[in-house]
Design a protein around this motif. Sequence first.
Motif, PDB file in Angstrom:
ATOM      1  N   LEU A  94      -9.696 -43.372 -44.854  1.00  0.00           N
ATOM      2  CA  LEU A  94     -10.275 -42.364 -45.871  1.00  0.00           C
ATOM      3  C   LEU A  94     -10.548 -41.049 -44.850  1.00  0.00           C
ATOM      4  O   LEU A  94     -10.413 -39.695 -45.640  1.00  0.00           O
ATOM      5  N   LYS A  95     -11.215 -41.429 -43.795  1.00  0.00           N
ATOM      6  CA  LYS A  95     -11.626 -39.976 -43.020  1.00  0.00           C
ATOM      7  C   LYS A  95     -10.313 -39.398 -42.644  1.00  0.00           C
ATOM      8  O   LYS A  95     -10.404 -38.145 -42.691  1.00  0.00           O
ATOM      9  N   ARG A  96      -9.299 -39.871 -42.238  1.00  0.00           N
ATOM     10  CA  ARG A  96      -8.191 -39.098 -41.912  1.00  0.00           C
ATOM     11  C   ARG A  96      -7.468 -38.224 -43.007  1.00  0.00           C
ATOM     12  O   ARG A  96      -7.036 -37.175 -42.797  1.00  0.00           O
ATOM     13  N   MET A  97      -7.493 -39.284 -44.238  1.00  0.00           N
ATOM     14  CA  MET A  97      -6.880 -38.269 -45.381  1.00  0.00           C
ATOM     15  C   MET A  97      -7.717 -37.330 -45.820  1.00  0.00           C
ATOM     16  O   MET A  97      -7.332 -36.117 -46.149  1.00  0.00           O
ATOM     17  N   ARG A  98      -9.084 -37.301 -45.527  1.00  0.00           N
ATOM     18  CA  ARG A  98      -9.945 -36.048 -45.824  1.00  0.00           C
ATOM     19  C   ARG A  98      -9.938 -34.915 -44.867  1.00  0.00           C
ATOM     20  O   ARG A  98     -10.092 -33.677 -45.351  1.00  0.00           O
ATOM     21  N   GLU A  99      -9.623 -35.236 -43.827  1.00  0.00           N
ATOM     22  CA  GLU A  99      -9.139 -34.314 -42.798  1.00  0.00           C
ATOM     23  C   GLU A  99      -8.059 -33.313 -43.326  1.00  0.00           C
ATOM     24  O   GLU A  99      -7.686 -32.056 -42.534  1.00  0.00           O
ATOM     25  N   ARG A 100      -6.877 -33.974 -44.007  1.00  0.00           N
ATOM     26  CA  ARG A 100      -5.836 -33.197 -44.332  1.00  0.00           C
ATOM     27  C   ARG A 100      -5.985 -32.738 -45.574  1.00  0.00           C
ATOM     28  O   ARG A 100      -5.643 -32.838 -46.538  1.00  0.00           O
ATOM     29  N   LYS A 101      -6.809 -31.283 -45.414  1.00  0.00           N
ATOM     30  CA  LYS A 101      -7.053 -30.481 -46.583  1.00  0.00           C
ATOM     31  C   LYS A 101      -5.783 -29.983 -47.446  1.00  0.00           C
ATOM     32  O   LYS A 101      -5.691 -29.440 -48.515  1.00  0.00           O
ATOM     33  N   ASP A 102      -4.749 -29.888 -46.681  1.00  0.00           N
ATOM     34  CA  ASP A 102      -3.247 -29.365 -47.179  1.00  0.00           C
ATOM     35  C   ASP A 102      -2.761 -30.359 -48.109  1.00  0.00           C
ATOM     36  O   ASP A 102      -1.667 -30.024 -48.756  1.00  0.00           O
ATOM     37  N   VAL A 103      -3.208 -31.412 -48.059  1.00  0.00           N
ATOM     38  CA  VAL A 103      -2.463 -32.781 -48.765  1.00  0.00           C
ATOM     39  C   VAL A 103      -3.072 -32.918 -50.246  1.00  0.00           C
ATOM     40  O   VAL A 103      -4.269 -33.359 -50.284  1.00  0.00           O
ATOM     41  N   ASN A 104      -2.414 -32.961 -51.392  1.00  0.00           N
ATOM     42  CA  ASN A 104      -2.772 -33.423 -52.613  1.00  0.00           C
ATOM     43  C   ASN A 104      -2.618 -34.821 -52.648  1.00  0.00           C
ATOM     44  O   ASN A 104      -1.522 -35.333 -53.005  1.00  0.00           O
ATOM     45  N   TRP A 105      -3.527 -35.635 -52.276  1.00  0.00           N
ATOM     46  CA  TRP A 105      -3.329 -37.236 -52.185  1.00  0.00           C
ATOM     47  C   TRP A 105      -3.160 -37.786 -53.381  1.00  0.00           C
ATOM     48  O   TRP A 105      -2.402 -38.669 -53.645  1.00  0.00           O
ATOM     49  N   ALA A 106      -3.691 -37.061 -54.528  1.00  0.00           N
ATOM     50  CA  ALA A 106      -3.558 -37.628 -55.911  1.00  0.00           C
ATOM     51  C   ALA A 106      -2.313 -37.575 -56.284  1.00  0.00           C
ATOM     52  O   ALA A 106      -1.498 -38.411 -57.093  1.00  0.00           O
TER      53      ALA A 106
END
Length: 349
Positions: free
Chosen positions: A14-26
């Motif tokens: 989750l931490k690594r995902m939040r670091e990627r501000k350029d990605v729309n995970w939803a």
Amino acid sequence: MSSTFSIRLPKELLKRMRERKDVNWAEILREAIRRTLNEPILPITIENLICSLRDSNKWEMLLCLYLKAELLSPHYIVRNLEILYPGMATEIRDRLGSTLREQGIDPNLSGNFEGKFLRDLVKEGLLMYGVYDKFEREVRDKLNKESWDVNKAAWLLSQYFIEDPYREYESALWIEPHSFIRTLGIMLGRENVTDIINKLVKIGLVFWDYYSSKAYSHEMIRCADYARSIFIELSTNKNYLNYSTDLLRDENFLAFLKWLSGEYDIDFRAVIEYEEEKAKEEFKGSKPFDEILKELVRRGIVLIGYWPHRRRVGKRSSMPPHWVYKLTPIAKREILPRLLIEALSKLHL
């Protein structure tokens, strides 16, 4: 229509995902779920249109596209756009219309594709490709910056829209404006609240619409589909509910509950509009009915609904307009159980 669900993830992931501000995970998750379920893809023209408008930051045209897909009355598209983008509404609508025609799409979004209405496919595309996410974030940001009155109005709308925040789905999130205007006016102590409603439109939280059938014709205040989760959260916010345990022993509150349960049990009481004053005479409190009503509305305990006039159609008879008095859903959840406990304690069982 859309719903939400949550998943559990390892903290590091989750931490690594939040670091990627350029990605729309939803957006990525929605696409993965859809492919896994082997759901049919959107028509390529709709997919390309939405992605093109999104990637070129033409959010005003995407909002216009949403309104075309969502509203019942095409005339109200311009009305809402004029509140959102003063002086630009017609231009935005016409630009989108030209773009749709260039793509071979009916500007009115009529028709269907593989058994699905084109309007529904457009809304599905707006959800799938992150447009709903963008709109929701903007609404949250704007609402946080608004006045107490505007936020209180949004909370009041949540009490109309969301009867049970724990139910998976609320069917129709719209209300007839008379009810909201009257209740909000009492709550804020204002004669005119149109400016507050239009601020909610400008935020993108709700929109004006119009319903017309053989039986009914009336305006509507419609919840934005992408704002459902916001209203669900607001509906459980106790900051706007002002009550204390003393209320459970207040003779006028108990008298109001007794008046409320006079015809349809404690859930609500419907009163024909032109017989309202007569119905108030049944109230047996020590203070005037209107005084108690104002106090309970301002405390977030009572709201007033409205059933519009129904014309006679076929075997179904006509019906005059009614005012509908009822407890707010949050008041029912918070106050009625305590009232029951208070009553049971007096029985000495």
